[in-house]
Scaffold this active site. Structure first.
Site, PDB file in Angstrom:
ATOM      1  N   HIS A   1      -9.761   0.510   4.826  1.00 25.54           N
ATOM      2  CA  HIS A   1      -8.473   0.818   5.459  1.00 25.54           C
ATOM      3  C   HIS A   1      -8.700   1.810   6.601  1.00 25.54           C
ATOM      4  CE1 HIS A   1      -4.457   2.376   6.150  1.00 25.54           C
ATOM      5  NE2 HIS A   1      -4.031   1.238   5.631  1.00 25.54           N
TER       6      HIS A   1
ATOM      7  N   GLU B   1      -5.176  -5.348  10.660  1.00 22.54           N
ATOM      8  CA  GLU B   1      -4.229  -4.245  10.814  1.00 22.54           C
ATOM      9  C   GLU B   1      -4.541  -3.458  12.087  1.00 22.54           C
ATOM     10  OE1 GLU B   1      -2.374  -2.877   7.027  1.00 22.54           O
ATOM     11  OE2 GLU B   1      -4.374  -2.004   6.893  1.00 22.54           O
TER      12      GLU B   1
ATOM     13  N   ASN C   1       0.857  -1.188   0.000  1.00 27.48           N
ATOM     14  CA  ASN C   1       0.000   0.000   0.000  1.00 27.48           C
ATOM     15  C   ASN C   1       0.896   1.241   0.000  1.00 27.48           C
ATOM     16  OD1 ASN C   1      -1.894   1.969   0.416  1.00 27.48           O
ATOM     17  ND2 ASN C   1      -2.402   1.359   2.510  1.00 27.48           N
ATOM     18  N   TRP C   2       1.024   1.864  -1.173  1.00 22.35           N
ATOM     19  CA  TRP C   2       1.937   3.017  -1.289  1.00 22.35           C
ATOM     20  C   TRP C   2       1.353   4.274  -0.655  1.00 22.35           C
ATOM     21  CZ3 TRP C   2       3.485   2.789  -7.237  1.00 22.35           C
ATOM     22  CH2 TRP C   2       4.137   1.579  -7.485  1.00 22.35           C
ATOM     23  N   LYS C   3       0.075   4.215  -0.289  1.00 24.54           N
ATOM     24  CA  LYS C   3      -0.592   5.399   0.278  1.00 24.54           C
ATOM     25  C   LYS C   3      -0.292   6.615  -0.612  1.00 24.54           C
ATOM     26  CE  LYS C   3      -0.258   3.359   4.855  1.00 24.54           C
ATOM     27  NZ  LYS C   3      -0.396   3.556   6.273  1.00 24.54           N
TER      28      LYS C   3
ATOM     29  N   GLY D   1       2.186   2.369  10.721  1.00 19.14           N
ATOM     30  CA  GLY D   1       3.071   3.517  10.523  1.00 19.14           C
ATOM     31  C   GLY D   1       4.301   3.501  11.405  1.00 19.14           C
TER      32      GLY D   1
ATOM     33  N   GLY E   1       2.747  -1.016   4.375  1.00 17.20           N
ATOM     34  CA  GLY E   1       2.584   0.393   4.041  1.00 17.20           C
ATOM     35  C   GLY E   1       3.909   1.080   3.775  1.00 17.20           C
TER      36      GLY E   1
HETATM   37  C1  PEP Z   1      -1.157   0.177   6.388  1.00 23.88           C
HETATM   38  O1  PEP Z   1      -1.491   1.310   6.740  1.00 23.88           O
HETATM   39  O2  PEP Z   1      -1.882  -0.510   5.652  1.00 23.88           O
HETATM   40  C2  PEP Z   1       0.126  -0.343   6.850  1.00 23.88           C
HETATM   41  C3  PEP Z   1       0.322  -1.623   6.838  1.00 23.88           C
HETATM   42  O3  PEP Z   1       1.013   0.596   7.243  1.00 23.88           O
HETATM   43  P1  PEP Z   1       2.518   0.408   7.751  1.00 23.88           P
HETATM   44  O4  PEP Z   1       3.121  -0.782   7.079  1.00 23.88           O
HETATM   45  O5  PEP Z   1       3.175   1.695   7.375  1.00 23.88           O
HETATM   46  O6  PEP Z   1       2.434   0.200   9.241  1.00 23.88           O
END
Ligand code: PEP
Length: 248
Positions: free
Chosen positions: A91, A161, A6-8, A167, A230
């Site tokens: 999400h 999640e 997930n590149w956000k 994050g 992420g």
């Molecule tokens: C996400 O927000 O889907 C996620 C997995 O974030 P991160 O890997 O940055 O914790």
């Protein structure tokens, strides 16, 4: 193993996006690894992956509406036309922006109607001593899946999640033991919603502070089928390390 990246909004330029696609293909060459990349919508529409690479594209979010007078919305059909075959739904960052459980259920139905494989994200804000967080996970899964037909429910991927890990760096990720417990719990909830042999077949992912250094331990001991990644999937140098660590 399924890796969803997930590149956000971390990735904003085409050069970096193309580099990440190339790394995704490399990662998908590791034994038994499939990769799904979720770029920001405008980049998704101009990227391509080619056939039989083991890589696919996902929408990071889709509209709860079908087409019409909805400025700024990206419908499931438009994402499918742009090359997406998966869609993240629910999400935590979209829930924080206003998606209720009811909206998430609508989005799930829109995704399925366009043959996008939905990745339903669920997770608690915090863990309490009385197990209320388990009830919240159950509620998120049940409200999303219950309105669907049995054969549709069987197509949904669940991404667990916990918000308290998202994050952060690897040290904040869930322990393999706690994740194994949660995976079992999610499969128990799914068993109530799915028929016989489909119950054990749902793909369950973990997301939240997954980095190259903790992925192998979580993969080995936690009973999950893969990961939703992420921040660590949006930086080419870090994303490359997943391929190295999983191949090692
Ligand atoms: C996400 O927000 O889907 C996620 C997995 O974030 P991160 O890997 O940055 O914790």
């Amino acid at each position: 193993m399924l890796i969803v990246a997930n590149w956000k909004a971390y990735v904003e330029d085409l050069a970096r996006a193309k580099k990440l696609v190339a790394l995704g293909k490399k990662l998908a060459r590791a034994d038994k690894v499939s990769v799904v990349l979720a770029p920001p919508a405008p980049l998704l529409s101009v990227l391509s992956i080619g056939r039989k690479t083991g890589v696919a594209f996902a929408a990071q979010d889709i509209s709860a509406t079908a087409g019409g007078a909805y400025t700024g919305e990206g419908t499931a059909q438009a994402f499918a036309a742009a090359g997406a075959t998966y869609a993240l739904v629910g999400h935590s960052e979209r829930r924080a922006a206003g998606d209720t459980d009811a909206v998430v259920a609508e989005k799930l139905a829109r995704a399925l109607a366009q043959d996008l494989v939905p990745v339903l994200c669920v997770g608690e804000k915090e863990r309490d001593g009385e197990g209320r967080y388990l009830a919240r996970i159950r509620e998120e899964i049940v409200t999303a899946l219950e309105p669907l037909e049995l054969r549709e429910r069987a197509r949904v991927i669940i991404a667990y999640e916990p918000l308290w890990a998202i994050g952060k760096d690897a040290s904040a990720a869930i322990s393999a033991n706690d994740l194994a417990e949660m995976t079992l719990y999610i499969r128990k909830v799914l068993a109530e919603l799915l028929s016989g042999r489909n119950a054990g077949r749902t793909t369950v992912l973990y997301g939240g502070a997954v980095e190259p250094e903790n992925i192998r331990g979580l993969a080995a001991d936690a009973g999950v089928d893969g990961f939703l990644i992420g921040h660590a999937s949006a930086d080419p140098a870090v994303f490359a390390a997943f391929a190295k660590n999983l191949a090692a």
